[in-house]
Design a protein around this motif. Structure first.
Motif, PDB file in Angstrom:
ATOM      1  N   LEU A   1      17.679 -17.574 -11.391  1.00  0.00           N
ATOM      2  CA  LEU A   1      16.253 -17.491 -11.087  1.00  0.00           C
ATOM      3  C   LEU A   1      15.390 -18.266 -12.086  1.00  0.00           C
ATOM      4  O   LEU A   1      14.207 -18.491 -11.831  1.00  0.00           O
ATOM      5  N   LEU A   2      15.972 -18.688 -13.200  1.00  0.00           N
ATOM      6  CA  LEU A   2      15.238 -19.459 -14.203  1.00  0.00           C
ATOM      7  C   LEU A   2      15.469 -20.958 -14.080  1.00  0.00           C
ATOM      8  O   LEU A   2      14.940 -21.734 -14.879  1.00  0.00           O
ATOM      9  N   ARG A   3      16.229 -21.379 -13.084  1.00  0.00           N
ATOM     10  CA  ARG A   3      16.523 -22.797 -12.927  1.00  0.00           C
ATOM     11  C   ARG A   3      15.266 -23.596 -12.629  1.00  0.00           C
ATOM     12  O   ARG A   3      14.314 -23.100 -12.012  1.00  0.00           O
ATOM     13  N   ASP A   4      15.260 -24.850 -13.054  1.00  0.00           N
ATOM     14  CA  ASP A   4      14.100 -25.724 -12.852  1.00  0.00           C
ATOM     15  C   ASP A   4      13.781 -25.902 -11.372  1.00  0.00           C
ATOM     16  O   ASP A   4      12.608 -25.979 -10.984  1.00  0.00           O
ATOM     17  N   ASP A   5      14.815 -25.972 -10.524  1.00  0.00           N
ATOM     18  CA  ASP A   5      14.562 -26.208  -9.102  1.00  0.00           C
ATOM     19  C   ASP A   5      14.097 -24.946  -8.370  1.00  0.00           C
ATOM     20  O   ASP A   5      13.776 -25.002  -7.183  1.00  0.00           O
ATOM     21  N   VAL A   6      14.049 -23.831  -9.061  1.00  0.00           N
ATOM     22  CA  VAL A   6      13.549 -22.579  -8.494  1.00  0.00           C
ATOM     23  C   VAL A   6      12.109 -22.321  -8.926  1.00  0.00           C
ATOM     24  O   VAL A   6      11.350 -21.620  -8.253  1.00  0.00           O
ATOM     25  N   GLU A   7      11.735 -22.921 -10.042  1.00  0.00           N
ATOM     26  CA  GLU A   7      10.454 -22.656 -10.694  1.00  0.00           C
ATOM     27  C   GLU A   7       9.247 -22.817  -9.763  1.00  0.00           C
ATOM     28  O   GLU A   7       8.370 -21.948  -9.694  1.00  0.00           O
ATOM     29  N   ALA A   8       9.177 -23.925  -9.046  1.00  0.00           N
ATOM     30  CA  ALA A   8       7.992 -24.213  -8.239  1.00  0.00           C
ATOM     31  C   ALA A   8       7.800 -23.189  -7.129  1.00  0.00           C
ATOM     32  O   ALA A   8       6.668 -22.750  -6.857  1.00  0.00           O
ATOM     33  N   THR A   9       8.883 -22.791  -6.474  1.00  0.00           N
ATOM     34  CA  THR A   9       8.771 -21.821  -5.389  1.00  0.00           C
ATOM     35  C   THR A   9       8.327 -20.465  -5.917  1.00  0.00           C
ATOM     36  O   THR A   9       7.447 -19.813  -5.337  1.00  0.00           O
ATOM     37  N   ILE A  10       8.929 -20.026  -7.023  1.00  0.00           N
ATOM     38  CA  ILE A  10       8.526 -18.738  -7.595  1.00  0.00           C
ATOM     39  C   ILE A  10       7.063 -18.782  -8.016  1.00  0.00           C
ATOM     40  O   ILE A  10       6.318 -17.810  -7.837  1.00  0.00           O
ATOM     41  N   ASN A  11       6.635 -19.923  -8.517  1.00  0.00           N
ATOM     42  CA  ASN A  11       5.244 -20.074  -8.939  1.00  0.00           C
ATOM     43  C   ASN A  11       4.277 -19.935  -7.763  1.00  0.00           C
ATOM     44  O   ASN A  11       3.102 -19.585  -7.956  1.00  0.00           O
ATOM     45  N   ALA A  12       4.762 -20.195  -6.559  1.00  0.00           N
ATOM     46  CA  ALA A  12       3.904 -20.120  -5.371  1.00  0.00           C
ATOM     47  C   ALA A  12       3.782 -18.704  -4.815  1.00  0.00           C
ATOM     48  O   ALA A  12       2.863 -18.427  -4.034  1.00  0.00           O
ATOM     49  N   LEU A  13       4.674 -17.811  -5.200  1.00  0.00           N
ATOM     50  CA  LEU A  13       4.674 -16.472  -4.595  1.00  0.00           C
ATOM     51  C   LEU A  13       3.367 -15.708  -4.812  1.00  0.00           C
ATOM     52  O   LEU A  13       2.855 -15.092  -3.866  1.00  0.00           O
ATOM     53  N   PRO A  14       2.791 -15.714  -6.022  1.00  0.00           N
ATOM     54  CA  PRO A  14       1.521 -14.979  -6.186  1.00  0.00           C
ATOM     55  C   PRO A  14       0.402 -15.505  -5.301  1.00  0.00           C
ATOM     56  O   PRO A  14      -0.479 -14.733  -4.893  1.00  0.00           O
ATOM     57  N   LYS A  15       0.421 -16.792  -4.991  1.00  0.00           N
ATOM     58  CA  LYS A  15      -0.620 -17.367  -4.126  1.00  0.00           C
ATOM     59  C   LYS A  15      -0.574 -16.759  -2.733  1.00  0.00           C
ATOM     60  O   LYS A  15      -1.578 -16.724  -2.018  1.00  0.00           O
ATOM     61  N   HIS A  16       0.606 -16.281  -2.354  1.00  0.00           N
ATOM     62  CA  HIS A  16       0.781 -15.644  -1.055  1.00  0.00           C
ATOM     63  C   HIS A  16       0.790 -14.123  -1.165  1.00  0.00           C
ATOM     64  O   HIS A  16       1.104 -13.437  -0.179  1.00  0.00           O
ATOM     65  N   SER A  17       0.470 -13.598  -2.339  1.00  0.00           N
ATOM     66  CA  SER A  17       0.477 -12.146  -2.587  1.00  0.00           C
ATOM     67  C   SER A  17       1.839 -11.529  -2.289  1.00  0.00           C
ATOM     68  O   SER A  17       1.932 -10.432  -1.720  1.00  0.00           O
ATOM     69  N   LEU A  18       2.896 -12.234  -2.681  1.00  0.00           N
ATOM     70  CA  LEU A  18       4.259 -11.773  -2.436  1.00  0.00           C
ATOM     71  C   LEU A  18       4.938 -11.384  -3.742  1.00  0.00           C
ATOM     72  O   LEU A  18       4.866 -12.114  -4.730  1.00  0.00           O
ATOM     73  N   ALA A  19       5.611 -10.253  -3.714  1.00  0.00           N
ATOM     74  CA  ALA A  19       6.411  -9.815  -4.854  1.00  0.00           C
ATOM     75  C   ALA A  19       7.776 -10.485  -4.811  1.00  0.00           C
ATOM     76  O   ALA A  19       8.202 -10.992  -3.771  1.00  0.00           O
TER      77      ALA A  19
END
Length: 287
Positions: free
Chosen positions: A125-143
Motif C-alpha cells: 500500500l506504500l508503493r509509488d504506483d499506489v500513491e496517486a489513487t490513495i491520494n484521490a480517495l478523500p476527494k471522493h469521501s471514501l475510506a
C-alpha cells in the motif's frame, strides 16, 4: 451478565456476500466447504433481523469488479444495506480514477479495499504506483479498509496515515491479534502506535476465527479493552465478518459475544461503536 444495552441503531460494518456459482473467488479454493458456497443477502436476512441490526456495510471479497458490482446490485434492492466497500486497482491510476468516478454515481460506495494481506509485499500500500489513487480517495469521501495480519501491515497503516492525513483508514478485524495463543506483542504496541494517528479507525470483527476452539467473549476482553484505551470509542466500530465467522460459530452467537464484550462500556461509548463511528468513517447516508 446484566441486560445488554439497546442502542438506537446497530450497524454491521463488515459483512461479505459471494456467489462462486456466478463469479470467481480464487481464495475460496484453499478453504473448500463450508465457505466455498453461495452466500447471498437472503441467507443472512433472518439473522440480521433477529440480532436487531438496522444497517449493514458490504465489504469486497475479491479483487474484481464482478464482486463490487454484485454488492452494488444487492445494495440497490436490499434496504438494510447502506454501504459498499468496493475494489479498485490501486496500482493502476488511470483505471482506478475512472472506476472512482463511476462509483461516485452510487450513494452506496463508502470505501475501498484490496486483499493486501494476500500480496507478497506487506508494504504494498506504500508503493509509488499506489500513491496517486490513495491520494484521490478523500476527494471522493471514501475510506480505505486495510487488512492487517502481520506486524508489517500495522507499520504500513501508521506510515500511510502520516502520508495521507486526510484519508480515513479502517483497520479490519482488530488487526487479528493472536488470541488463541494469548499473544500480545508486537500487536499491542503497533496497534497503539497506529491509533496515535487521528485518521485511523478499527473494527471489532473476526475475533472468533482468531481464537481457540472453545472461545468466549472473555477471551477477547483484553484485546478490545486495549483498542478502546488506544483509539477511544469514537474510532471503533463493530462487524460480523459473516460468513467467514461461520468457521468458528454462528451469526447470532458471534454477534451476541461482540455485544457482550463491549457491554461493559458506557452507553455513550457503545453508541459510538454500534453506529456513530461507522456513520462518520464511511460517510453513510443514514437519517
Amino acid at each position: 451478565m446484566s441486560a445488554l444495552y439497546q442502542p438506537a441503531r446497530m450497524i454491521d460494518t463488515h459483512q461479505h456476500l459471494w456467489k462462486p456459482s456466478e463469479r470467481r473467488y480464487e481464495w475460496l479454493d484453499a478453504f473448500g466447504a463450508p465457505l466455498d458456497a453461495d452466500f447471498g443477502p437472503e441467507d443472512v436476512a433472518d439473522d440480521v433481523a433477529a440480532a436487531g441490526i438496522t444497517d449493514t456495510v458490504l465489504v469486497q471479497a475479491t479483487d474484481t469488479y464482478d464482486d463490487t458490482f454484485y454488492m452494488l446490485s444487492v445494495a440497490a434492492r436490499v434496504p438494510v444495506v447502506k454501504g459498499v466497500v468496493a475494489w479498485v486497482p490501486l496500482d493502476r491510476e488511470a483505471e482506478a480514477t475512472a472506476a472512482l468516478e463511476l462509483y461516485a454515481e452510487s450513494p452506496a460506495v463508502c470505501g475501498v479495499r484490496v486483499l493486501n494481506h494476500t500480496y507478497a509485499d506487506p508494504r504494498w500500500l506504500l508503493r509509488d504506483d499506489v500513491e496517486a489513487t490513495i491520494n484521490a480517495l478523500p476527494k471522493h469521501s471514501l475510506a480505505l479498509d486495510v487488512v492487517s495480519v502481520v506486524p508489517e501491515h500495522l507499520e504500513t497503516v501508521a506510515e500511510l496515515a502520516d502520508r495521507h492525513p486526510d484519508l480515513t483508514i479502517v483497520i479490519d478485524h482488530l488487526a487479528k491479534p493472536a488470541i488463541a495463543d494469548k499473544g500480545w506483542e508486537p500487536w499491542a504496541s503497533l496497534l497503539a502506535d497506529a491509533a496515535r494517528r487521528p485518521n485511523v479507525n478499527v473494527k471489532i470483527s473476526g475475533l472468533n476465527t482468531a481464537s481457540a476452539a472453545n472461545w468466549t467473549w472473555q477471551d477477547w476482553k483484553p484485546y478490545v479493552d486495549h483498542a478502546l484505551a488506544s483509539f477511544g470509542s469514537d474510532r471503533m466500530m463493530l462487524g460480523s465478518d459473516w460468513p467467514v465467522s461461520t468457521l468458528a460459530g454462528d451469526f447470532q452467537g458471534v454477534w451476541l459475544a461482540q455485544r457482550e464484550v463491549i457491554g461493559r462500556y458506557s452507553p455513550d461509548e457503545q453508541d459510538d461503536i454500534f453506529y456513530r463511528t461507522a456513520i462518520r468513517a464511511y460517510n453513510l447516508d443514514i437519517a
